[in-house]
Design a protein around this motif. Structure first.
Motif, PDB file in Angstrom:
ATOM      1  N   ILE A 147      57.449  62.105  98.953  1.00 28.75           N
ATOM      2  CA  ILE A 147      56.748  62.790  98.531  1.00 28.75           C
ATOM      3  C   ILE A 147      56.594  63.586  96.861  1.00 28.75           C
ATOM      4  O   ILE A 147      57.705  63.830  96.323  1.00 28.75           O
ATOM      5  N   TYR A 148      55.254  62.892  96.634  1.00 27.29           N
ATOM      6  CA  TYR A 148      55.261  63.435  95.323  1.00 27.29           C
ATOM      7  C   TYR A 148      54.793  64.690  95.365  1.00 27.29           C
ATOM      8  O   TYR A 148      54.419  64.950  94.072  1.00 27.29           O
ATOM      9  N   GLN A 149      53.699  64.762  96.519  1.00 28.99           N
ATOM     10  CA  GLN A 149      53.070  66.476  96.674  1.00 28.99           C
ATOM     11  C   GLN A 149      53.686  67.432  97.548  1.00 28.99           C
ATOM     12  O   GLN A 149      53.156  66.505  99.083  1.00 28.99           O
ATOM     13  N   LEU A 150      53.323  68.312  97.444  1.00 25.30           N
ATOM     14  CA  LEU A 150      53.964  69.069  99.650  1.00 25.30           C
ATOM     15  C   LEU A 150      53.108  71.038  98.113  1.00 25.30           C
ATOM     16  O   LEU A 150      54.290  71.857  98.440  1.00 25.30           O
ATOM     17  N   ASN A 151      52.433  71.386  98.162  1.00 24.77           N
ATOM     18  CA  ASN A 151      52.458  73.130  97.810  1.00 24.77           C
ATOM     19  C   ASN A 151      51.363  72.994  98.277  1.00 24.77           C
ATOM     20  O   ASN A 151      50.263  72.793  98.528  1.00 24.77           O
ATOM     21  N   LEU A 152      51.194  74.638  98.032  1.00 21.98           N
ATOM     22  CA  LEU A 152      50.390  75.622  99.130  1.00 21.98           C
ATOM     23  C   LEU A 152      49.679  75.402  97.653  1.00 21.98           C
ATOM     24  O   LEU A 152      49.307  76.224  97.194  1.00 21.98           O
ATOM     25  N   SER A 153      47.773  75.269  97.765  1.00 25.13           N
ATOM     26  CA  SER A 153      46.515  76.028  97.075  1.00 25.13           C
ATOM     27  C   SER A 153      46.704  77.691  97.381  1.00 25.13           C
ATOM     28  O   SER A 153      46.362  78.132  96.246  1.00 25.13           O
ATOM     29  N   THR A 154      46.253  78.057  98.359  1.00 22.52           N
ATOM     30  CA  THR A 154      46.536  79.478  99.048  1.00 22.52           C
ATOM     31  C   THR A 154      47.813  79.526  99.734  1.00 22.52           C
ATOM     32  O   THR A 154      48.047  78.258  99.976  1.00 22.52           O
ATOM     33  N   THR A 155      47.078  80.841 100.505  1.00 21.15           N
ATOM     34  CA  THR A 155      48.591  80.774 101.171  1.00 21.15           C
ATOM     35  C   THR A 155      48.551  80.189 102.493  1.00 21.15           C
ATOM     36  O   THR A 155      49.213  79.932 103.448  1.00 21.15           O
ATOM     37  N   HIS A 156      47.312  80.033 102.974  1.00 17.99           N
ATOM     38  CA  HIS A 156      47.187  78.537 104.603  1.00 17.99           C
ATOM     39  C   HIS A 156      46.711  76.709 103.920  1.00 17.99           C
ATOM     40  O   HIS A 156      46.127  76.255 105.073  1.00 17.99           O
ATOM     41  N   LEU A 157      46.182  76.578 103.087  1.00 17.71           N
ATOM     42  CA  LEU A 157      46.309  75.233 102.206  1.00 17.71           C
ATOM     43  C   LEU A 157      46.891  74.226 101.250  1.00 17.71           C
ATOM     44  O   LEU A 157      47.574  75.332 100.404  1.00 17.71           O
ATOM     45  N   LEU A 158      47.368  73.155 102.502  1.00 17.04           N
ATOM     46  CA  LEU A 158      47.972  72.550 101.672  1.00 17.04           C
ATOM     47  C   LEU A 158      47.549  70.918 101.500  1.00 17.04           C
ATOM     48  O   LEU A 158      46.671  70.637 101.954  1.00 17.04           O
ATOM     49  N   ASN A 159      48.172  70.927 100.058  1.00 21.08           N
ATOM     50  CA  ASN A 159      47.755  69.305  99.302  1.00 21.08           C
ATOM     51  C   ASN A 159      49.025  68.974  99.578  1.00 21.08           C
ATOM     52  O   ASN A 159      50.277  69.656  98.774  1.00 21.08           O
TER      53      ASN A 159
END
Length: 211
Positions: A63-75
């Motif tokens: 896993i290189y990225q697993l973060n929320l850009s907003t409360t309900h949107l994931l990258n």
């Protein structure tokens, strides 16, 4: 006075109709016997060979990225490597329409990644790699809480899934398409402090396969 006997046109027509009916009945019986023999032969070959379903195992997941850009949107960004094996000695496998994605707590966290179709010979193995990404994917409001709870527990669990269709090959005969599903569980160390490198799973987990 002599008597002349002759068949009426009605009787001649009835006889001709009976002959045609008998001809069609014989043809129908012959075709039925032929197709029944072919189907019985295919069934016999199938029962004798009894192909086993393919086997998949997880070689590596990062896993290189697993973060929320907003409360309900994931990258998200995940690199996946699977090992595929055909356990059959006399049956080849065609793989079609392969789709791979990652899920967390029942939520899909990457878009579908498509793999090219391929043929797998008797007892052959193949390495399958896929880059799984997601940009602005909607997730449940509980996503951040679930990740935080796993971080406190020190383990992050992902489901890496593949769906597709396969065809069995016996000699020159190729079956119809059968849908299959693969589910691999990746368990990664995930401490209370965020790591600088990717989260990795390299334990070689056996995956479950259903057809």
């Amino acid at each position: 006075m002599s008597q002349v006997f002759s068949k009426s046109p009605k009787h001649c027509g009835e006889k001709q109709t009976l002959n045609i009916d008998k001809h069609y009945k014989k043809l129908f019986c012959a075709l039925s016997t032929f197709f029944t023999s072919i189907l019985s032969l295919i069934l016999l070959i199938w029962l004798l060979l009894h192909p086993s379903k393919p086997q998949f195992s997880l070689r590596e997941a990062d896993i290189y990225q697993l973060n929320l850009s907003t409360t309900h949107l994931l990258n998200s960004s995940i690199q996946l490597t699977l090992l595929s094996k055909n356990p059959n000695q006399k049956v080849g496998i065609y793989y079609d329409e392969l789709q791979v994605y990652a899920a967390y707590k029942g939520q899909q966290i990457t878009v579908d990644s498509y793999l090219p179709p391929f043929y797998q010979g008797h007892q052959d193995t193949n390495l399958l790699t896929a880059s799984l990404v997601g940009t602005g994917l909607p997730v449940a409001a509980s996503f951040r809480y679930e990740v935080g709870r796993d971080q406190t527990a020190g383990k992050l669990v992902l489901n890496l899934k593949m769906n597709g269709k396969l065809r069995w090959k016996v000699g020159t005969w190729v079956s119809g398409k059968y849908r299959f599903n693969v589910n691999c569980v990746a368990v990664m160390d995930f401490g209370p402090t965020l790591p600088t490198g990717p989260l990795s799973s390299k334990q070689g987990t056996q995956c479950s396969t259903s057809i």
